[in-house]
Design a protein around this motif. Structure first.
Motif, short mmCIF file in Angstrom:
data_model
loop_
_atom_site.label_atom_id
_atom_site.label_comp_id
_atom_site.label_asym_id
_atom_site.label_seq_id
_atom_site.Cartn_x
_atom_site.Cartn_y
_atom_site.Cartn_z
N LYS A 186 66.14 47.02 62.99
CA LYS A 186 66.85 45.83 62.59
C LYS A 186 67.75 46.32 61.23
O LYS A 186 67.02 46.93 60.28
N LEU A 187 68.72 45.57 61.16
CA LEU A 187 69.34 45.86 59.81
C LEU A 187 69.65 44.31 59.28
O LEU A 187 70.51 43.55 59.77
N ARG A 188 69.44 44.15 58.20
CA ARG A 188 69.69 42.90 57.64
C ARG A 188 70.19 43.13 56.23
O ARG A 188 69.86 43.94 55.41
N LEU A 201 70.43 46.21 51.38
CA LEU A 201 70.33 46.46 52.96
C LEU A 201 68.82 46.72 53.05
O LEU A 201 68.06 47.40 52.53
N VAL A 202 68.30 45.89 54.06
CA VAL A 202 67.06 46.11 54.68
C VAL A 202 67.07 46.57 56.05
O VAL A 202 67.44 46.07 56.92
N PHE A 203 66.41 47.80 56.24
CA PHE A 203 66.32 48.55 57.56
C PHE A 203 65.01 48.53 57.85
O PHE A 203 64.25 49.14 57.25
N LYS A 204 64.56 48.05 59.26
CA LYS A 204 63.25 48.12 59.46
C LYS A 204 63.58 48.95 61.10
O LYS A 204 64.45 48.59 61.85
N SER A 205 62.66 50.06 61.32
CA SER A 205 62.55 50.46 62.69
C SER A 205 60.97 50.90 63.20
O SER A 205 60.33 51.16 62.22
N LYS A 206 60.92 50.98 64.30
CA LYS A 206 59.61 51.28 64.76
C LYS A 206 60.04 52.67 65.70
O LYS A 206 60.64 52.72 66.41
N ARG A 207 59.07 53.78 65.42
CA ARG A 207 59.45 54.97 65.93
C ARG A 207 59.05 54.86 67.59
O ARG A 207 58.17 54.10 67.97
#
Length: 102
Positions: free
Chosen positions: A84-86, A72-78
């Motif tokens: 995004k969850l890929r 799982l690749v989780f990206k977020s911007k504060r």
């Protein structure tokens, strides 16, 4: 006897009878695969390649074609409410090492 094999951009130390998970190789279950990128062959005498050992090979049999566990690749911007969850499952092949020629 053992050998150091390069396949899929990675190096593995293998012996006869070992099971090895590698990047996907072409072929069906039950087919034999010959790996020719042998970096080192060890045993009673050690042969080290520069970079490969000439006339050395490893013969394996394809036991399974499948996929690895999901990554799982989780990206977020504060403070932006942006997430995004890929997921990704890498294809892999399981080999049984039958013979080391070297």
């Amino acid at each position: 006897m053992y050998a150091v094999v390069r396949t899929g951009g990675k190096q593995y130390k293998v012996s006869e009878g070992d099971f090895l998970k590698v990047e996907k190789l072409e072929g069906a279950v039950g087919d034999t695969v010959e790996l020719n990128d042998i970096l080192m062959v060890g045993g009673e005498t050690v042969k080290i390649g520069t970079p490969l050992v000439p006339s050395a090979s490893v013969v394996g049999k394809i036991v399974e074609q499948g996929k690895d566990k999901k990554v799982l690749v989780f990206k977020s911007k504060r403070r932006k409410n942006s997430r995004k969850l890929r997921g990704h499952r890498q294809p892999r092949t399981v080999l049984k090492i039958e013979k080391i020629n070297g």
